[in-house]
Design a protein around this motif. Structure first.
Motif, PDB file in Angstrom:
ATOM      1  N   VAL A   1     -37.392  36.021  27.255  1.00  0.00           N
ATOM      2  CA  VAL A   1     -37.080  34.638  27.632  1.00  0.00           C
ATOM      3  C   VAL A   1     -37.272  33.756  26.406  1.00  0.00           C
ATOM      4  O   VAL A   1     -38.381  33.611  25.904  1.00  0.00           O
ATOM      5  N   ARG A   2     -36.180  33.178  25.911  1.00  0.00           N
ATOM      6  CA  ARG A   2     -36.230  32.299  24.743  1.00  0.00           C
ATOM      7  C   ARG A   2     -35.626  30.953  25.132  1.00  0.00           C
ATOM      8  O   ARG A   2     -34.570  30.893  25.760  1.00  0.00           O
ATOM      9  N   PHE A   3     -36.287  29.889  24.731  1.00  0.00           N
ATOM     10  CA  PHE A   3     -35.853  28.554  25.122  1.00  0.00           C
ATOM     11  C   PHE A   3     -35.135  27.857  23.968  1.00  0.00           C
ATOM     12  O   PHE A   3     -35.740  27.563  22.942  1.00  0.00           O
ATOM     13  N   PRO A   4     -33.832  27.587  24.125  1.00  0.00           N
ATOM     14  CA  PRO A   4     -33.075  26.922  23.060  1.00  0.00           C
ATOM     15  C   PRO A   4     -33.588  25.507  22.797  1.00  0.00           C
ATOM     16  O   PRO A   4     -33.845  24.747  23.728  1.00  0.00           O
ATOM     17  N   ARG A   5     -33.732  25.186  21.527  1.00  0.00           N
ATOM     18  CA  ARG A   5     -34.097  23.825  21.116  1.00  0.00           C
ATOM     19  C   ARG A   5     -32.836  22.977  20.948  1.00  0.00           C
ATOM     20  O   ARG A   5     -32.793  21.817  21.338  1.00  0.00           O
ATOM     21  N   GLN A   6     -31.799  23.591  20.340  1.00  0.00           N
ATOM     22  CA  GLN A   6     -30.558  22.882  20.095  1.00  0.00           C
ATOM     23  C   GLN A   6     -29.388  23.825  20.323  1.00  0.00           C
ATOM     24  O   GLN A   6     -29.426  24.989  19.904  1.00  0.00           O
ATOM     25  N   VAL A   7     -28.356  23.349  21.012  1.00  0.00           N
ATOM     26  CA  VAL A   7     -27.174  24.162  21.287  1.00  0.00           C
ATOM     27  C   VAL A   7     -25.930  23.404  20.826  1.00  0.00           C
ATOM     28  O   VAL A   7     -25.966  22.198  20.561  1.00  0.00           O
ATOM     29  N   HIS A   8     -24.832  24.146  20.754  1.00  0.00           N
ATOM     30  CA  HIS A   8     -23.564  23.545  20.343  1.00  0.00           C
ATOM     31  C   HIS A   8     -22.450  24.106  21.215  1.00  0.00           C
ATOM     32  O   HIS A   8     -22.337  25.328  21.370  1.00  0.00           O
ATOM     33  N   ALA A   9     -21.643  23.218  21.781  1.00  0.00           N
ATOM     34  CA  ALA A   9     -20.473  23.630  22.555  1.00  0.00           C
ATOM     35  C   ALA A   9     -19.277  23.738  21.615  1.00  0.00           C
ATOM     36  O   ALA A   9     -18.917  22.767  20.936  1.00  0.00           O
TER      37      ALA A   9
ATOM     38  N   TYR B   1     -24.620  22.500  10.795  1.00  0.00           N
ATOM     39  CA  TYR B   1     -26.039  22.366  11.121  1.00  0.00           C
ATOM     40  C   TYR B   1     -26.960  22.820   9.978  1.00  0.00           C
ATOM     41  O   TYR B   1     -28.187  22.825  10.134  1.00  0.00           O
ATOM     42  N   GLY B   2     -26.357  23.207   8.870  1.00  0.00           N
ATOM     43  CA  GLY B   2     -27.167  23.585   7.719  1.00  0.00           C
ATOM     44  C   GLY B   2     -27.926  24.882   7.882  1.00  0.00           C
ATOM     45  O   GLY B   2     -29.032  25.035   7.343  1.00  0.00           O
ATOM     46  N   ILE B   3     -27.363  25.824   8.632  1.00  0.00           N
ATOM     47  CA  ILE B   3     -27.992  27.141   8.778  1.00  0.00           C
ATOM     48  C   ILE B   3     -27.015  28.200   8.270  1.00  0.00           C
ATOM     49  O   ILE B   3     -25.820  27.935   8.097  1.00  0.00           O
ATOM     50  N   SER B   4     -27.516  29.380   8.047  1.00  0.00           N
ATOM     51  CA  SER B   4     -26.657  30.452   7.554  1.00  0.00           C
ATOM     52  C   SER B   4     -25.880  31.093   8.706  1.00  0.00           C
ATOM     53  O   SER B   4     -26.289  31.027   9.875  1.00  0.00           O
ATOM     54  N   LEU B   5     -24.771  31.709   8.360  1.00  0.00           N
ATOM     55  CA  LEU B   5     -24.006  32.442   9.361  1.00  0.00           C
ATOM     56  C   LEU B   5     -24.849  33.580   9.938  1.00  0.00           C
ATOM     57  O   LEU B   5     -24.794  33.863  11.142  1.00  0.00           O
ATOM     58  N   ARG B   6     -25.639  34.190   9.086  1.00  0.00           N
ATOM     59  CA  ARG B   6     -26.536  35.269   9.532  1.00  0.00           C
ATOM     60  C   ARG B   6     -27.504  34.767  10.604  1.00  0.00           C
ATOM     61  O   ARG B   6     -27.736  35.436  11.615  1.00  0.00           O
ATOM     62  N   GLN B   7     -28.075  33.562  10.396  1.00  0.00           N
ATOM     63  CA  GLN B   7     -29.003  33.013  11.376  1.00  0.00           C
ATOM     64  C   GLN B   7     -28.298  32.670  12.670  1.00  0.00           C
ATOM     65  O   GLN B   7     -28.860  32.833  13.767  1.00  0.00           O
TER      66      GLN B   7
ATOM     67  N   VAL C   1     -21.085  28.164  24.410  1.00  0.00           N
ATOM     68  CA  VAL C   1     -22.288  27.439  24.002  1.00  0.00           C
ATOM     69  C   VAL C   1     -23.120  28.339  23.099  1.00  0.00           C
ATOM     70  O   VAL C   1     -23.548  29.424  23.505  1.00  0.00           O
ATOM     71  N   LEU C   2     -23.341  27.901  21.872  1.00  0.00           N
ATOM     72  CA  LEU C   2     -24.104  28.660  20.893  1.00  0.00           C
ATOM     73  C   LEU C   2     -25.466  28.018  20.667  1.00  0.00           C
ATOM     74  O   LEU C   2     -25.589  26.795  20.654  1.00  0.00           O
ATOM     75  N   VAL C   3     -26.469  28.860  20.475  1.00  0.00           N
ATOM     76  CA  VAL C   3     -27.810  28.362  20.177  1.00  0.00           C
ATOM     77  C   VAL C   3     -27.924  28.119  18.680  1.00  0.00           C
ATOM     78  O   VAL C   3     -27.667  29.012  17.873  1.00  0.00           O
TER      79      VAL C   3
ATOM     80  N   GLU D   1     -12.860  25.235  15.713  1.00  0.00           N
ATOM     81  CA  GLU D   1     -14.112  25.538  15.035  1.00  0.00           C
ATOM     82  C   GLU D   1     -14.280  27.038  14.833  1.00  0.00           C
ATOM     83  O   GLU D   1     -13.765  27.854  15.598  1.00  0.00           O
ATOM     84  N   THR D   2     -15.005  27.387  13.792  1.00  0.00           N
ATOM     85  CA  THR D   2     -15.350  28.772  13.510  1.00  0.00           C
ATOM     86  C   THR D   2     -16.867  28.886  13.391  1.00  0.00           C
ATOM     87  O   THR D   2     -17.567  27.867  13.267  1.00  0.00           O
ATOM     88  N   LEU D   3     -17.369  30.113  13.388  1.00  0.00           N
ATOM     89  CA  LEU D   3     -18.809  30.297  13.210  1.00  0.00           C
ATOM     90  C   LEU D   3     -19.263  29.719  11.878  1.00  0.00           C
ATOM     91  O   LEU D   3     -20.325  29.102  11.779  1.00  0.00           O
ATOM     92  N   THR D   4     -18.452  29.909  10.850  1.00  0.00           N
ATOM     93  CA  THR D   4     -18.817  29.394   9.530  1.00  0.00           C
ATOM     94  C   THR D   4     -18.883  27.872   9.521  1.00  0.00           C
ATOM     95  O   THR D   4     -19.828  27.276   8.976  1.00  0.00           O
ATOM     96  N   SER D   5     -17.905  27.227  10.134  1.00  0.00           N
ATOM     97  CA  SER D   5     -17.905  25.755  10.146  1.00  0.00           C
ATOM     98  C   SER D   5     -19.073  25.211  10.965  1.00  0.00           C
ATOM     99  O   SER D   5     -19.665  24.183  10.621  1.00  0.00           O
ATOM    100  N   ILE D   6     -19.427  25.901  12.037  1.00  0.00           N
ATOM    101  CA  ILE D   6     -20.560  25.462  12.857  1.00  0.00           C
ATOM    102  C   ILE D   6     -21.871  25.643  12.102  1.00  0.00           C
ATOM    103  O   ILE D   6     -22.743  24.771  12.109  1.00  0.00           O
TER     104      ILE D   6
END
Length: 277
Positions: A26-34, A48-54, A73-75, A39-44
């Motif tokens: 059970v993990r609780f999302p702090r921030q999500v994106h619809a 948000y200033g995170i890596s594609l790997r993350q 919806v992505l975390v 949009e692509t994974l890279t652009s998202i």
């Protein structure tokens, strides 16, 4: 939390069936994106200033793939507090299923394609690792060259290990080929796994590792060694006699205990306190 996300994170079947005693993460999302159209994974990730790997790590259901659809919806981040750093290594055969490989790579620090072996003359037996290396680099996982005494027939061979450890010319040639392969293939280091060595070769094996480590370190690469867990220094058997734990540790940057042996010892060993060295 959203039951659909709980199900996805735990690979619960579409029926929602659970078993008594089953463990759920059970993990609780702090921030999500619809996801929006275009949009692509890279652009998202960039937004948000995170890596594609993350982003892959935060969204297990993606399976390491880049396919997303509007409305998904992505975390972006979780409330979880990290316990600390960890190094996770995985081994993979060249014929591993691509989907399985892609799903695991975002969570692995290193990937060791299994395996570069040794020919009857002591040279390096090549490995078809192109696909694994490409997938690892795409997902930010460092590749590690795995070296063993495996033969063309897929068996570990005591004689080939002995040849490398007792023939100076053969050892020099093998080390030269290892260094060339590490540089050319873009490996971060080498993981050596010589199994089924007789006790008389224990010192020679440690000396080989020390020599290889010295040459790798001069070029910025590391050396690991794999060992089978044992209950005492005097434990008999080819899996154990040729490995002097202290000498191998001194000759390597890190040691991996081959845990497929551990289950056999779990009922006889007392709990161990492991300290950083």
């Amino acid at each position: 939390m959203d039951p659909a996300r709980l199900a996805a994170d735990n690979a619960v079947p579409p029926s929602g069936a659970l078993a008594v005693g089953q463990t759920l993460v059970v993990r609780f999302p702090r921030q999500v994106h619809a996801v929006r159209s275009g949009e692509t994974l890279t652009s998202i990730a960039d937004r948000y200033g995170i890596s594609l790997r993350q982003l892959w790590r935060n969204n297990w259901p993606l399976g390491g793939q880049s396919v997303i659809h509007p409305g998904d919806v992505l975390v972006i981040s979780y409330f979880d507090e990290k316990l600390g750093p960890a190094v996770l290594n995985g081994y993979a055969y060249p014929f591993i299923d691509q989907a399985l490989l892609d799903a695991q790579l975002p969570y692995l620090t290193t990937l060791a394609p299994f395996t570069y072996g040794i020919t009857a003359s002591g040279s390096l037996l090549p490995l078809e690792d192109d696909r694994l290396l490409a997938a690892a680099r795409q997902r930010g996982t460092r590749p590690v060259m795995h070296l063993s005494t495996l033969t063309e027939s897929g068996q570990f061979d005591t004689k080939r290990g002995a040849l490398v450890l007792t023939d100076e010319a053969a050892q020099s040639q093998l080390i030269t080929e290892i260094l060339q392969t590490v540089r050319y293939r873009g490996y971060a280091g080498v993981d050596v796994d010589f199994e089924y060595l007789p006790g008389r070769l224990a010192a020679a094996y440690a000396a080989f590792l020390a020599r290889l480590r010295r040459l790798l370190a001069a070029q910025g690469f590391f050396l690991w060694a794999a060992l089978a867990p044992k209950t005492s220094a005097a434990q008999p058997g080819l899996l154990y006699e040729g490995h002097d734990y202290a000498a191998v540790a001194a000759a390597s940057d890190a040691v991996l205990l081959m845990t497929y042996e551990w289950e056999l010892l779990a009922h006889t060993l007392k709990p161990l306190q492991i300290k950083d060295s």
